[in-house]
Design a protein around this motif. Structure first.
Motif, PDB file in Angstrom:
ATOM      1  N   LEU A  86       0.856  -1.197   0.000  1.00  9.52           N
ATOM      2  CA  LEU A  86       0.000   0.000   0.000  1.00  9.52           C
ATOM      3  C   LEU A  86       0.889   1.244   0.000  1.00  9.52           C
ATOM      4  CD1 LEU A  86      -2.911  -0.855   2.459  1.00  9.52           C
ATOM      5  CD2 LEU A  86      -3.088  -0.369   0.026  1.00  9.52           C
ATOM      6  N   ASP A  87       1.465   1.508  -1.135  1.00  9.82           N
ATOM      7  CA  ASP A  87       2.422   2.598  -1.273  1.00  9.82           C
ATOM      8  C   ASP A  87       1.740   3.759  -1.973  1.00  9.82           C
ATOM      9  OD1 ASP A  87       4.671   4.117  -1.327  1.00  9.82           O
ATOM     10  OD2 ASP A  87       5.572   3.090  -3.045  1.00  9.82           O
ATOM     11  N   GLY A  88       1.244   4.709  -1.201  1.00  2.00           N
ATOM     12  CA  GLY A  88       0.536   5.837  -1.792  1.00  2.00           C
ATOM     13  C   GLY A  88       1.043   7.154  -1.250  1.00  2.00           C
ATOM     14  N   ALA A  89       0.146   7.971  -0.761  1.00  3.62           N
ATOM     15  CA  ALA A  89       0.507   9.279  -0.218  1.00  3.62           C
ATOM     16  C   ALA A  89       1.389   9.119   1.017  1.00  3.62           C
ATOM     17  CB  ALA A  89      -0.766  10.044   0.138  1.00  3.62           C
ATOM     18  N   PRO A  90       2.209  10.140   1.350  1.00  2.00           N
ATOM     19  CA  PRO A  90       3.110  10.038   2.510  1.00  2.00           C
ATOM     20  C   PRO A  90       2.391   9.728   3.811  1.00  2.00           C
ATOM     21  CG  PRO A  90       3.700  11.923   1.152  1.00  2.00           C
ATOM     22  CD  PRO A  90       2.417  11.391   0.592  1.00  2.00           C
ATOM     23  N   TRP A  91       1.127  10.184   3.925  1.00  2.00           N
ATOM     24  CA  TRP A  91       0.413   9.965   5.175  1.00  2.00           C
ATOM     25  C   TRP A  91      -0.111   8.535   5.324  1.00  2.00           C
ATOM     26  CZ3 TRP A  91      -4.504   8.829   3.538  1.00  2.00           C
ATOM     27  CH2 TRP A  91      -4.956   9.448   2.367  1.00  2.00           C
ATOM     28  N   PHE A  92       0.107   7.683   4.308  1.00  2.00           N
ATOM     29  CA  PHE A  92      -0.244   6.261   4.446  1.00  2.00           C
ATOM     30  C   PHE A  92       0.559   5.590   5.561  1.00  2.00           C
ATOM     31  CE2 PHE A  92      -2.223   4.576   0.240  1.00  2.00           C
ATOM     32  CZ  PHE A  92      -3.052   5.676   0.169  1.00  2.00           C
ATOM     33  N   ALA A  93       1.792   6.039   5.771  1.00  2.00           N
ATOM     34  CA  ALA A  93       2.741   5.274   6.585  1.00  2.00           C
ATOM     35  C   ALA A  93       2.242   5.027   8.001  1.00  2.00           C
ATOM     36  CB  ALA A  93       4.090   5.987   6.611  1.00  2.00           C
ATOM     37  N   ILE A  94       1.762   6.058   8.675  1.00  2.00           N
ATOM     38  CA  ILE A  94       1.379   5.889  10.076  1.00  2.00           C
ATOM     39  C   ILE A  94       0.237   4.885  10.199  1.00  2.00           C
ATOM     40  CG2 ILE A  94      -0.158   7.909  10.027  1.00  2.00           C
ATOM     41  CD1 ILE A  94       0.550   8.356  12.971  1.00  2.00           C
ATOM     42  N   PHE A  95      -0.711   4.933   9.269  1.00  2.00           N
ATOM     43  CA  PHE A  95      -1.853   4.025   9.321  1.00  2.00           C
ATOM     44  C   PHE A  95      -1.433   2.594   8.978  1.00  2.00           C
ATOM     45  CE2 PHE A  95      -3.633   8.230   8.154  1.00  2.00           C
ATOM     46  CZ  PHE A  95      -4.426   8.439   9.268  1.00  2.00           C
ATOM     47  N   ASN A  96      -0.586   2.460   7.965  1.00  2.00           N
ATOM     48  CA  ASN A  96      -0.151   1.112   7.564  1.00  2.00           C
ATOM     49  C   ASN A  96       0.711   0.451   8.631  1.00  2.00           C
ATOM     50  OD1 ASN A  96      -1.468   0.824   5.107  1.00  2.00           O
ATOM     51  ND2 ASN A  96       0.148   1.874   3.969  1.00  2.00           N
ATOM     52  N   ASN A  97       1.630   1.205   9.215  1.00  2.00           N
ATOM     53  CA  ASN A  97       2.483   0.624  10.258  1.00  2.00           C
ATOM     54  C   ASN A  97       1.659   0.212  11.470  1.00  2.00           C
ATOM     55  OD1 ASN A  97       5.083   0.651   9.068  1.00  2.00           O
ATOM     56  ND2 ASN A  97       5.241   2.852   9.413  1.00  2.00           N
ATOM     57  N   TYR A  98       0.678   1.025  11.814  1.00  2.00           N
ATOM     58  CA  TYR A  98      -0.172   0.666  12.955  1.00  2.00           C
ATOM     59  C   TYR A  98      -0.931  -0.624  12.679  1.00  2.00           C
ATOM     60  CZ  TYR A  98      -4.004   0.833  16.317  1.00  2.00           C
ATOM     61  OH  TYR A  98      -4.928   0.510  17.288  1.00  2.00           O
ATOM     62  N   GLN A  99      -1.560  -0.717  11.506  1.00  2.00           N
ATOM     63  CA  GLN A  99      -2.321  -1.927  11.190  1.00  2.00           C
ATOM     64  C   GLN A  99      -1.397  -3.140  11.039  1.00  2.00           C
ATOM     65  OE1 GLN A  99      -5.619  -2.190  11.256  1.00  2.00           O
ATOM     66  NE2 GLN A  99      -5.749  -0.018  11.820  1.00  2.00           N
ATOM     67  N   LYS A 100      -0.212  -2.924  10.488  1.00  2.00           N
ATOM     68  CA  LYS A 100       0.728  -4.038  10.353  1.00  2.00           C
ATOM     69  C   LYS A 100       1.119  -4.561  11.729  1.00  2.00           C
ATOM     70  CE  LYS A 100       5.075  -5.390   8.156  1.00  2.00           C
ATOM     71  NZ  LYS A 100       6.204  -4.963   7.278  1.00  2.00           N
ATOM     72  N   GLY A 101       1.331  -3.640  12.673  1.00  2.00           N
ATOM     73  CA  GLY A 101       1.657  -4.073  14.028  1.00  2.00           C
ATOM     74  C   GLY A 101       0.542  -4.889  14.646  1.00  2.00           C
TER      75      GLY A 101
END
Length: 615
Positions: free
Chosen positions: A172-187
């Motif tokens: 899920l490589d999109g807008a810069p603000w994806f990171a915080i949401f993706n890392n949280y869900q991945k955790g």
């Protein structure tokens, strides 16, 4: 991250928002609807128009009932099904919404919302491959892609495909603000899947990235809590407490982390943040919903929250968010019902109890509110917020002596010297001033300004008080001017500056400021009355009478004594010898109440404090 970047969620968003829009003017409630009973429409057009009218008034319960009646008369209309589906989902009638969604899966204007609802339904039933098929939307926007990607990842986990779930998030490589949401869900996914090392790394990225915390404070706090729970379960108490402290750096009063810290320090058994796939998918909807839960995004957030509630109906953070939306639309009984669903053992329960008390007050159930908050103080005797919430309703009820006593307890419980304590001293200063204990009030206002020098409410109140008493005139006027500079669009504070000029006999300057105040706050009776007095003093008598007449019909209505004074001025004008023309009695208290929904700094509990002084 700009809210507008989120608002491309669905092609049907605008229609959904119009369907679910809450009324600002009416507090439609489930309880009231149940008492009154639902009317029976006599025709299809009557049922449809009644449903649309109820939507405009924010009464979704009545709207859904009328839509159900309309559907019984014409079950094949796609337009009717579409409107009904949005209303059912917004009102939390998930099963009815899914029934409509099944009929609208391929309808151009409703298919995205329909497939989202169908996917959530399949996920909730454990039919994970069917959920993935529904979530695979064509031509997704940025937020669409983020949301459905995370929901598909949880579905992959539910189907037993752990690597596919984690890979889905990595891709899920999109807008810069994806990171915080993706890392949280991945955790969370890695934690549920039994891969603590992967979970730890992902959650730590969120906790350590304070810059991204501005994008989603909720994700930052939730990641800190999830990491602390993970570390505790792996017997790493120091790392758990470190994660909690990192989260508290953002908001030191955040109850879930404070509650968890206490439990960790006691050595209690700590449960994982997420226990099931369904809870994880609900968390995705909740966290992204919170990111857009403001302005125009609120109605899309409501959709997210209601879909999440279908998966995790007892989630306390979710119930709190739904209550907040109900409060902002003045559906106070509905808000109270959400708060009462929060489990007794939840970290959110204390705040819920205080909000129930405040919502009872705003719903004009004042005796219930005072009794409820009195019990809250008894139940939470060491909680500053409980004491301040009770003090605020006492002050709003003009029981300033009891409010001062309650604030004495709050101040005694507070840690000396903390900036956030300014509001405690300010509110107690108002209580002392209203009970004619000026020396104590002045000392409290000064203490509030020592703790936080640029608080416009305090500058305004103390500055005006000095001018009104003909003391410290230059310093007092400078304080009011500074308050206006800090709040240039606050009609009540500008009114104070204008009325200070009036008191000093500077009538032309008074007119200039009071006209500004009326432009900003056109129907406030106190401001209209003040402008009428100023007009009279500069010889604009016809305009003065117009403003006095407006004061009598403004909202809120002037108090009885003030109304009598205004009527006397309409009959006789102002006495030429009365240069200072006394302001309407009780206006300061009125102004305190009309700022009732302002909350104290860094305090999640809305309080009736922080008023402005106008007389």
């Amino acid at each position: 991250m700009q809210t507008s970047r989120f608002l491309t969620l669905l092609t049907a968003t605008a229609l959904f928002a119009a369907t679910a829009a809450p009324a600002a003017r009416a507090a439609g409630t489930r309880a009231e609807g149940a008492k009154a009973g639902m009317a029976q429409a006599q025709s299809l057009s009557g049922a449809y128009l009644a449903a649309k009218s109820a939507q405009r008034d924010g009464d979704l319960e009545a709207a859904t009932d009328f839509f159900a009646q309309a559907l019984s008369m014409d079950p094949t209309s796609n337009l009717l099904r579409q409107d009904a589906m949005f209303a059912f989902l917004a009102d939390g009638r998930f099963k009815d919404g899914v029934d409509m969604a099944a009929k609208l899966r391929d309808a151009p204007e409703a298919s995205k919302v329909a497939r989202m609802a169908l996917g959530v339904d399949a996920l909730g039933r454990g039919n994970f491959d069917a959920a993935i098929a529904e979530f695979d939307l064509p031509n997704p926007s940025d937020l669409d892609a983020l949301l459905i990607g995370q929901l598909i990842a949880w579905s992959e986990l539910g189907a037993g495909r752990i690597d596919a779930a984690l890979s889905r998030l990595d891709e899920l490589d999109g807008a810069p603000w994806f990171a915080i949401f993706n890392n949280y869900q991945k955790g969370l996914i890695a934690d549920v899947a039994g891969r603590p090392d992967v979970a730890r790394v992902a959650l730590r990225k969120v906790v350590d990235d304070q810059e991204s915390a501005r994008t989603s404070p909720d994700a930052n706090h939730a990641a800190a809590e999830a990491l602390a729970r993970l570390e505790t379960r792996t017997s790493n108490t120091d790392a758990a407490l470190e994660a909690i402290e990192a989260g508290l750096e953002l908001v030191p009063t955040y109850d879930p982390l404070l509650h968890l810290k206490e439990r960790v320090e006691k050595g209690e058994t700590i449960e994982p943040a997420i226990a099931t796939v369904q809870e994880g998918a609900a968390e995705t909807l909740y966290i992204l919903g919170q990111a857009i839960n403001r302005g125009d995004g609120q109605q899309v957030a409501l959709l997210y929250f209601q879909l999440a509630r279908a998966l995790a109906p007892r989630n306390p953070a979710l119930l709190t968010a739904l209550a907040g939306i109900a409060e902002r639309s003045e559906q106070l009984d509905l808000a109270i019902s959400y708060y009462r669903e929060i489990p007794e053992n939840s970290a959110y329960r204390r705040t819920a109890e205080l909000q129930i008390g405040l919502d009872l007050w705003y719903a004009e159930r004042k005796d219930e509110a005072k009794a409820h908050l009195t019990r809250a103080v008894r139940d939470f005797p060491d909680d500053i917020k409980a004491h301040t919430a009770l003090a605020d309703v006492l002050a709003a009820d003009k029981d300033y002596a009891e409010a001062a006593k309650t604030l004495n307890k709050a101040i005694a419980l507070s840690e000396p010297g903390q900036t956030a304590n300014w509001n405690l001293y300010y509110q107690r200063g108002i209580a002392f001033e209203r009970t004619k204990q000026w020396d104590k009030a002045e000392a409290d206002f000064k203490t509030a300004l020592e703790l936080s020098p640029n608080q416009p409410q305090v500058l305004n109140y103390l500055g005006y008080s000095w001018v009104d008493m003909n003391e410290n005139l230059k310093e007092g006027l400078d304080m009011i001017r500074k308050a206006v500079e800090l709040r240039p669009n606050d009609g009540y504070i500008i009114d104070s500056l204008g009325w200070a000029y009036f008191r000093l006999g500077r009538f032309e300057e008074a007119v200039e400021q009071l006209e500004r105040a009326v432009l900003i706050t056109p129907m406030d009776p106190t401001i209209n009355d003040h402008l009428g007095d100023a007009y009279w003093r500069v010889g604009r008598t016809r305009e003065a009478r117009f403003q006095w007449e407006r004061a009598l019909v403004g909202e809120p209505k002037p108090e009885r004594e003030a109304a009598q004074t205004i009527r006397a001025k309409l009959a006789r004008g102002l006495d030429p010898a009365d240069v200072k023309a006394k302001a309407p009695s009780g206006a300061a208290a009125t102004n305190t109440e009309r700022a009732a929904r302002n909350s104290a700094a860094n305090d999640p509990v809305k309080t009736p404090g922080s008023g402005t002084k106008a007389d």
